[in-house]
Write a protein that holds these residues in place. Structure first.
Motif, PDB file in Angstrom:
ATOM      1  N   PRO A 142       0.814  -1.221   0.000  1.00  0.00           N
ATOM      2  CA  PRO A 142       0.000   0.000   0.000  1.00  0.00           C
ATOM      3  C   PRO A 142       0.842   1.264   0.000  1.00  0.00           C
ATOM      4  N   PHE A 143       2.009   1.217   0.610  1.00  0.00           N
ATOM      5  CA  PHE A 143       2.911   2.373   0.631  1.00  0.00           C
ATOM      6  C   PHE A 143       3.316   2.735  -0.797  1.00  0.00           C
ATOM      7  N   ALA A 144       3.796   1.741  -1.549  1.00  0.00           N
ATOM      8  CA  ALA A 144       4.256   2.005  -2.915  1.00  0.00           C
ATOM      9  C   ALA A 144       3.099   2.367  -3.836  1.00  0.00           C
ATOM     10  N   ALA A 145       1.967   1.701  -3.670  1.00  0.00           N
ATOM     11  CA  ALA A 145       0.813   2.020  -4.518  1.00  0.00           C
ATOM     12  C   ALA A 145       0.373   3.460  -4.325  1.00  0.00           C
ATOM     13  N   ALA A 146       0.422   3.934  -3.090  1.00  0.00           N
ATOM     14  CA  ALA A 146       0.038   5.317  -2.813  1.00  0.00           C
ATOM     15  C   ALA A 146       1.050   6.303  -3.400  1.00  0.00           C
ATOM     16  N   ALA A 194       7.858  -5.948  -7.332  1.00  0.00           N
ATOM     17  CA  ALA A 194       7.439  -6.673  -8.534  1.00  0.00           C
ATOM     18  C   ALA A 194       6.112  -7.382  -8.320  1.00  0.00           C
ATOM     19  N   GLU A 195       5.858  -7.829  -7.088  1.00  0.00           N
ATOM     20  CA  GLU A 195       4.597  -8.520  -6.811  1.00  0.00           C
ATOM     21  C   GLU A 195       3.388  -7.596  -6.918  1.00  0.00           C
ATOM     22  N   VAL A 196       3.607  -6.283  -6.850  1.00  0.00           N
ATOM     23  CA  VAL A 196       2.496  -5.342  -7.025  1.00  0.00           C
ATOM     24  C   VAL A 196       2.617  -4.609  -8.354  1.00  0.00           C
ATOM     25  N   GLY A 197       3.399  -5.191  -9.271  1.00  0.00           N
ATOM     26  CA  GLY A 197       3.454  -4.669 -10.627  1.00  0.00           C
ATOM     27  C   GLY A 197       4.364  -3.482 -10.841  1.00  0.00           C
ATOM     28  N   ILE A 198       5.281  -3.206  -9.913  1.00  0.00           N
ATOM     29  CA  ILE A 198       6.205  -2.080 -10.054  1.00  0.00           C
ATOM     30  C   ILE A 198       7.587  -2.629 -10.383  1.00  0.00           C
ATOM     31  N   GLU A 199       8.107  -2.247 -11.542  1.00  0.00           N
ATOM     32  CA  GLU A 199       9.447  -2.660 -11.955  1.00  0.00           C
ATOM     33  C   GLU A 199      10.241  -1.405 -12.298  1.00  0.00           C
ATOM     34  N   PRO A 267       7.180   5.336 -13.258  1.00  0.00           N
ATOM     35  CA  PRO A 267       6.204   6.350 -13.682  1.00  0.00           C
ATOM     36  C   PRO A 267       5.099   6.520 -12.656  1.00  0.00           C
ATOM     37  N   GLY A 268       4.618   7.742 -12.573  1.00  0.00           N
ATOM     38  CA  GLY A 268       3.432   8.015 -11.767  1.00  0.00           C
ATOM     39  C   GLY A 268       2.172   7.587 -12.498  1.00  0.00           C
TER      40      GLY A 268
END
Length: 270
Positions: A142-146, A194-199, A267-268
């Motif tokens: 949730p930290f990274a998604a935010a 990577a598990e939340v789709g951020i690379e 990217p944002g």
């Protein structure tokens, strides 16, 4: 075990062992270090974090600084790119006051609290910077998604190559005979993201040696407290630091971010 769970478990392993009774809180917040870093960066910014944030601010834009401390990540951008306003978020009001002192003449807003608890109040910005915070974040998803949701152009995250408290591991072995954790590392962070789709783009770099404390004795005291040792052990800690090769003329902070750093960029939300 998922990478996100492994990240949480590795951070939890840094709890003080039950066999240790600290005479003072070992969770020292070295405000002097953060103030000195901010002043150096404002005067002469270095590193990939600054460069990659500047890249995204060639056109006028706003900055949101998560874990802003005294402003080392965001305030150097003001005079070197087209920043129109900065929002600083931190849990420490004294460091936010230090940020405000250094932001005189800059349109800015201060938010006292945690991310992502204050994400709605912080709103969005063109660039979101987050320097040396993630090793304090067990719930990374949730930290990274935010962070992504808050950034219109780019997210720039700086962290040490491995958990910064590992620098004190030889001293834990010396004084307590205890092997402390060796992670997590940036690789664990990347696997969790990577598990939340951020690379992200990954840039490794080094901060040059610099005196992070004005006095060697301050480093000795902070290290002693982090090692859960009494005041009477100060002389022994000083000797141990010298034997580790610490230069008393250039006292580093062993435990807040270190010199081997990595900047992550993604990217944002647009």
């Amino acid at each position: 075990m998922t990478a996100l769970q492994r990240w949480r478990d590795l951070l939890a392993s840094w709890a003080i062992p039950a066999t240790i009774d600290p005479p003072e809180s070992p969770w020292v917040l070295p405000r002097e270090v953060f103030r000195r870093r901010a002043d150096r960066q404002i005067a002469d910014p270095i590193g990939a974090t600054h460069r990659l944030a500047v890249e995204a601010l060639r056109e006028p834009g706003t900055v949101l600084d998560i874990g802003a401390a005294a402003g080392a990540a965001s305030l150097p951008l003001v005079s070197r790119s087209k920043v129109t306003a900065v929002t600083a978020l931190d849990t420490d009001d004294e460091l936010l006051a230090a940020f405000a002192e250094r932001a005189a003449g800059v349109e800015h807003r201060l938010l006292s609290g945690r991310w992502p608890d204050l994400a709605a109040e912080a709103g969005t910005a063109d660039v979101v910077v987050c320097g040396n915070v993630v090793y304090n974040v067990p719930d990374l998803a949730p930290f990274a998604a935010a962070l992504t949701a808050a950034a219109r152009r780019r997210v720039v995250v700086e962290l040490a190559a491995r958990h910064p408290l590992t620098e004190l591991n030889p001293l834990w072995q010396r004084f307590h005979g205890i092997a402390r954790p060796t992670g997590p590392t940036v690789e664990d962070c990347l696997a969790a993201l990577a598990e939340v789709g951020i690379e992200p783009q990954v840039v490794a770099w080094q901060r040059p040696p610099e005196p992070e404390y004005a006095k060697f004795t301050t480093l000795v005291d902070v290290a002693r407290r982090r090692l859960c040792l009494p005041l009477s052990a100060a002389g022994d800690v000083e000797q141990a630091l010298l034997e580790m090769g610490v230069d008393p003329a250039v006292p580093p902070d062993l435990g807040s971010s270190g010199r081997d750093l990595v900047t992550l960029v993604w990217p944002g939300s647009g």
